[in-house]
Enzyme design. Structure first.
Site, PDB file in Angstrom:
ATOM      1  N   GLY A   1       0.826  -1.199   0.000  1.00 21.71           N
ATOM      2  CA  GLY A   1       0.000   0.000   0.000  1.00 21.71           C
ATOM      3  C   GLY A   1       0.863   1.253   0.000  1.00 21.71           C
ATOM      4  O   GLY A   1       1.062   1.881   1.045  1.00 21.71           O
ATOM      5  N   TYR A   2       1.401   1.570  -1.179  1.00 17.14           N
ATOM      6  CA  TYR A   2       2.223   2.784  -1.315  1.00 17.14           C
ATOM      7  C   TYR A   2       1.433   3.869  -2.074  1.00 17.14           C
ATOM      8  O   TYR A   2       1.199   4.950  -1.567  1.00 17.14           O
ATOM      9  CB  TYR A   2       3.523   2.491  -2.085  1.00 17.14           C
ATOM     10  CG  TYR A   2       4.555   1.653  -1.353  1.00 17.14           C
ATOM     11  CD1 TYR A   2       4.373   1.250  -0.032  1.00 17.14           C
ATOM     12  CD2 TYR A   2       5.737   1.251  -1.997  1.00 17.14           C
ATOM     13  CE1 TYR A   2       5.334   0.478   0.623  1.00 17.14           C
ATOM     14  CE2 TYR A   2       6.700   0.484  -1.339  1.00 17.14           C
ATOM     15  CZ  TYR A   2       6.490   0.106  -0.037  1.00 17.14           C
ATOM     16  OH  TYR A   2       7.434  -0.651   0.601  1.00 17.14           O
ATOM     17  N   SER A   3       1.046   3.566  -3.344  1.00 18.33           N
ATOM     18  CA  SER A   3       0.448   4.595  -4.214  1.00 18.33           C
ATOM     19  C   SER A   3      -0.905   5.072  -3.695  1.00 18.33           C
ATOM     20  O   SER A   3      -1.668   4.300  -3.107  1.00 18.33           O
ATOM     21  CB  SER A   3       0.235   4.033  -5.619  1.00 18.33           C
ATOM     22  OG  SER A   3       1.433   3.552  -6.139  1.00 18.33           O
TER      23      SER A   3
ATOM     24  N   GLU B   1      17.650  -5.403  -4.611  1.00 18.46           N
ATOM     25  CA  GLU B   1      17.624  -5.871  -5.992  1.00 18.46           C
ATOM     26  C   GLU B   1      19.080  -6.170  -6.368  1.00 18.46           C
ATOM     27  O   GLU B   1      19.935  -5.310  -6.235  1.00 18.46           O
ATOM     28  CB  GLU B   1      17.091  -4.739  -6.863  1.00 18.46           C
ATOM     29  CG  GLU B   1      16.675  -5.167  -8.199  1.00 18.46           C
ATOM     30  CD  GLU B   1      16.079  -3.995  -8.969  1.00 18.46           C
ATOM     31  OE1 GLU B   1      16.423  -2.850  -8.635  1.00 18.46           O
ATOM     32  OE2 GLU B   1      15.314  -4.259  -9.876  1.00 18.46           O
TER      33      GLU B   1
HETATM   34  C1  LIG Z   1       0.241  -3.279 -12.980  1.00 17.85           C
HETATM   35  C2  LIG Z   1       0.498  -2.307 -11.877  1.00 17.85           C
HETATM   36  C3  LIG Z   1       0.630  -2.752 -10.578  1.00 17.85           C
HETATM   37  C4  LIG Z   1       0.814  -1.829  -9.538  1.00 17.85           C
HETATM   38  N1  LIG Z   1       0.911  -2.315  -8.252  1.00 17.85           N
HETATM   39  C5  LIG Z   1       1.054  -1.464  -7.224  1.00 17.85           C
HETATM   40  C6  LIG Z   1       1.062  -1.934  -5.877  1.00 17.85           C
HETATM   41  O1  LIG Z   1       0.969  -3.129  -5.610  1.00 17.85           O
HETATM   42  N2  LIG Z   1       1.162  -1.032  -4.879  1.00 17.85           N
HETATM   43  C7  LIG Z   1       1.299   0.300  -5.111  1.00 17.85           C
HETATM   44  O2  LIG Z   1       1.425   1.058  -4.143  1.00 17.85           O
HETATM   45  N3  LIG Z   1       1.278   0.804  -6.380  1.00 17.85           N
HETATM   46  C8  LIG Z   1       1.152  -0.062  -7.436  1.00 17.85           C
HETATM   47  N4  LIG Z   1       1.107   0.432  -8.733  1.00 17.85           N
HETATM   48  C9  LIG Z   1       1.101   1.871  -8.939  1.00 17.85           C
HETATM   49  C10 LIG Z   1       2.373   2.408  -9.560  1.00 17.85           C
HETATM   50  O3  LIG Z   1       3.433   2.387  -8.651  1.00 17.85           O
HETATM   51  C11 LIG Z   1       2.046   3.832 -10.040  1.00 17.85           C
HETATM   52  O4  LIG Z   1       1.065   3.715 -11.058  1.00 17.85           O
HETATM   53  C12 LIG Z   1       3.260   4.525 -10.592  1.00 17.85           C
HETATM   54  O5  LIG Z   1       4.144   4.846  -9.555  1.00 17.85           O
HETATM   55  C13 LIG Z   1       2.872   5.810 -11.355  1.00 17.85           C
HETATM   56  O6  LIG Z   1       2.070   6.631 -10.578  1.00 17.85           O
HETATM   57  P1  LIG Z   1       0.661   7.229 -11.118  1.00 17.85           P
HETATM   58  O7  LIG Z   1      -0.131   6.081 -11.657  1.00 17.85           O
HETATM   59  O8  LIG Z   1       0.065   8.039 -10.019  1.00 17.85           O
HETATM   60  O9  LIG Z   1       1.032   8.144 -12.338  1.00 17.85           O
HETATM   61  P2  LIG Z   1       1.636   9.692 -12.299  1.00 17.85           P
HETATM   62  O10 LIG Z   1       2.685   9.714 -11.267  1.00 17.85           O
HETATM   63  O11 LIG Z   1       0.423  10.554 -12.081  1.00 17.85           O
HETATM   64  O12 LIG Z   1       2.183   9.787 -13.716  1.00 17.85           O
HETATM   65  C14 LIG Z   1       1.373  10.097 -14.858  1.00 17.85           C
HETATM   66  C15 LIG Z   1       2.290  10.397 -16.026  1.00 17.85           C
HETATM   67  O13 LIG Z   1       3.099  11.553 -15.725  1.00 17.85           O
HETATM   68  C16 LIG Z   1       4.485  11.244 -15.869  1.00 17.85           C
HETATM   69  N5  LIG Z   1       5.279  11.944 -14.832  1.00 17.85           N
HETATM   70  C17 LIG Z   1       5.002  12.017 -13.502  1.00 17.85           C
HETATM   71  N6  LIG Z   1       5.961  12.738 -12.871  1.00 17.85           N
HETATM   72  C18 LIG Z   1       6.851  13.132 -13.809  1.00 17.85           C
HETATM   73  C19 LIG Z   1       8.071  13.891 -13.781  1.00 17.85           C
HETATM   74  N7  LIG Z   1       8.564  14.400 -12.647  1.00 17.85           N
HETATM   75  N8  LIG Z   1       8.728  14.085 -14.955  1.00 17.85           N
HETATM   76  C20 LIG Z   1       8.253  13.579 -16.131  1.00 17.85           C
HETATM   77  N9  LIG Z   1       7.097  12.852 -16.211  1.00 17.85           N
HETATM   78  C21 LIG Z   1       6.408  12.628 -15.076  1.00 17.85           C
HETATM   79  C22 LIG Z   1       4.588   9.736 -15.683  1.00 17.85           C
HETATM   80  O14 LIG Z   1       5.712   9.208 -16.363  1.00 17.85           O
HETATM   81  C23 LIG Z   1       3.284   9.262 -16.321  1.00 17.85           C
HETATM   82  O15 LIG Z   1       3.431   9.141 -17.703  1.00 17.85           O
HETATM   83  C24 LIG Z   1       0.918  -0.454  -9.799  1.00 17.85           C
HETATM   84  C25 LIG Z   1       0.790   0.005 -11.118  1.00 17.85           C
HETATM   85  C26 LIG Z   1       0.579  -0.897 -12.142  1.00 17.85           C
HETATM   86  C27 LIG Z   1       0.435  -0.382 -13.526  1.00 17.85           C
END
Ligand SMILES: Cc1cc2nc3c(=O)[nH]c(=O)nc-3n(C[C@H](O)[C@H](O)[C@H](O)COP(=O)(O)OP(=O)(O)OC[C@H]3O[C@@H](n4cnc5c(N)ncnc54)[C@H](O)[C@@H]3O)c2cc1C
Length: 385
Positions: free
Chosen positions: A120-122, A238
């Site tokens: 539970g991070y995001s 890792e």
């Molecule tokens: C299959 C899958 C499994 C997952 N499982 C987990 C899980 O178990 N637990 C958990 O906590 N999370 C999980 N996640 C979430 C994942 O960690 C986040 O989706 C990821 O960190 C991106 O965050 P966001 O979706 O809020 O997108 P955002 O951070 O809102 O990004 C949206 C877009 O903006 C771009 N962007 C954002 N910041 C910048 C920057 N500074 N410079 C340039 N571009 C930028 C990104 O590249 C992206 O294209 C999972 C995601 C997926 C797809």
């Protein structure tokens, strides 16, 4: 680096090969074979292979770990152990930051695959910029009370425990401060899990809501307010990305085989110049990843810690897997948009499923944009974004 293995390492490679041949064999594997395999690898202490022996791990060296992963990838073996997130980062974090009671309680279960952990991070407004997280947590005596929401929590529906990042302090100098890590049973009163359907039709992740969820202080991992350090250090476990290269090579081999079987303009797709160019480009990229992997390994064997440079291979892998999925569909021509179950779709829709599974490797663990920022700023020393 010295590419030759020591006699002990060579003997270990032989041992792994023999074990895999005897316990997995070639071709289709049924559930009983996989279950028997998991039991035996646990007995051999290959689950948690690099973890200290005192906690039930294998105490294996970096080189032995590389050999084990390489042979496993070549044999298309299932993952070692069944508690995926427990083995990947929850266990290493508990080994580093846990109390003796937490280690005793959780580590054997993680190695045995007794149940699943989720992460539970995001949050809806905190993904790439995770440190901005706002899930609230207040202390009442010996209890923390959590209120807020997590999202994209993979396998939350089937997990018994969650490793949770919460904000215990809001008045902080840096957003990385005031974050605390908690280990919480998923059946605690006040937790609601709502599955999210992905574009491939499956539901493997969920929204998780916390409504006055009470967590004993003894379930805190690390110090209060120091949860960011706990999270970051888990990633340092890792080890090497060399085994990944073998996995990608196998996928590329299967793509080449597909190109020989499918026809484009009346001839095998493998004879099409455009397809051949893309296959060659993928081959070169995999080779670049392999050489980078050897560079990282050399650093680790010298006792140095890996840092931001691992983002280079993460970026390669993300872009490559998307490219291989698209290429496999392109090779199939008009059959590309079909789905499993159709008589004419090759390999029962394996490539369609693969092409739609890219978010897992592309977004999970940091998007390509974030990897590019890391490479630009911390590897190449370019000015900050
Ligand atoms: C299959 C899958 C499994 C997952 N499982 C987990 C899980 O178990 N637990 C958990 O906590 N999370 C999980 N996640 C979430 C994942 O960690 C986040 O989706 C990821 O960190 C991106 O965050 P966001 O979706 O809020 O997108 P955002 O951070 O809102 O990004 C949206 C877009 O903006 C771009 N962007 C954002 N910041 C910048 C920057 N500074 N410079 C340039 N571009 C930028 C990104 O590249 C992206 O294209 C999972 C995601 C997926 C797809």
């Amino acid at each position: 680096m010295d590419f030759n293995l020591s006699p002990d390492e060579e003997a270990f490679r032989q041992e792994v090969r023999t074990f895999l041949a005897e316990n997995l064999g070639e071709g289709e594997r049924d559930m009983a074979t996989i279950a028997g395999f998991q039991k035996k690898v646990r007995e051999k202490r290959w689950v948690g292979f690099s973890w200290p022996k005192e906690y039930g791990g294998g105490g294996g060296s970096i080189m032995e770990q590389v050999i084990l992963k390489e042979e496993m990838a070549k044999a298309k073996a299932p993952p070692l152990g069944t508690c995926f997130m427990g083995l990947a980062w929850v266990g290493p974090a508990i080994i580093e930051y846990g109390t003796p009671e937490q280690k005793k309680k959780f580590i054997p279960d993680i190695l045995d695959g007794a149940y699943q952990w989720c992460t539970g991070y995001s949050e809806p407004a905190s993904g790439s910029d995770l440190a901005s997280l706002s899930c609230r947590c207040e202390r009442e005596g010996d209890t923390y009370v959590v209120n807020g929401q997590k999202i994209w929590t993979s396998i939350a529906m089937w997990s018994n425990w969650i490793i949770l990042l919460v904000r215990t302090q809001t008045e902080v100098k840096s957003k990385h401060d005031g974050i605390t890590c908690l280990l919480v049973p998923m059946d605690t009163k006040g937790i609601t899990v709502r599955p999210i359907k992905n574009m491939a039709g499956g539901a493997i992740f969920a929204e998780v809501f916390f409504d006055d969820v009470r967590v004993p202080v003894e379930n805190r991992l690390g110090e209060e307010g120091q949860g960011w350090g706990v999270t970051v250090s888990a990633l340092a476990h890792e080890r090497s990305s060399i085994a990944e290269v073998h996995g990608l090579s196998r996928i590329l081999d299967d793509v080449k085989d597909l190109a020989r079987r499918c026809r484009k303009n009346g001839r095998p797709a493998a004879e099409n110049a455009g397809i051949r160019r893309r296959i060659a480009r993928a081959e070169m990229r995999i080779e670049a990843m392999r050489l980078n992997g050897l560079r990282f390994l050399t650093k680790q064997l010298r006792g140095e810690k890996l840092g931001s440079e691992t983002s280079i291979n993460k970026l390669h892998r993300a872009e490559l897997e998307v490219e291989l999925g698209e290429l496999a569909l392109e090779i199939q021509g008009s059959r590309g948009p079909l789905w499993q179950g159709s008589d004419v779709v090759p390999d029962d829709g394996r490539w369609q499923r693969y092409a739609l599974s890219w978010p897992e490797v592309v977004i999970g663990g940091g998007t390509p944009n974030i990897q590019k920022n890391i490479i630009a700023e911390r590897v190449l020393g370019l000015p900050k974004d």
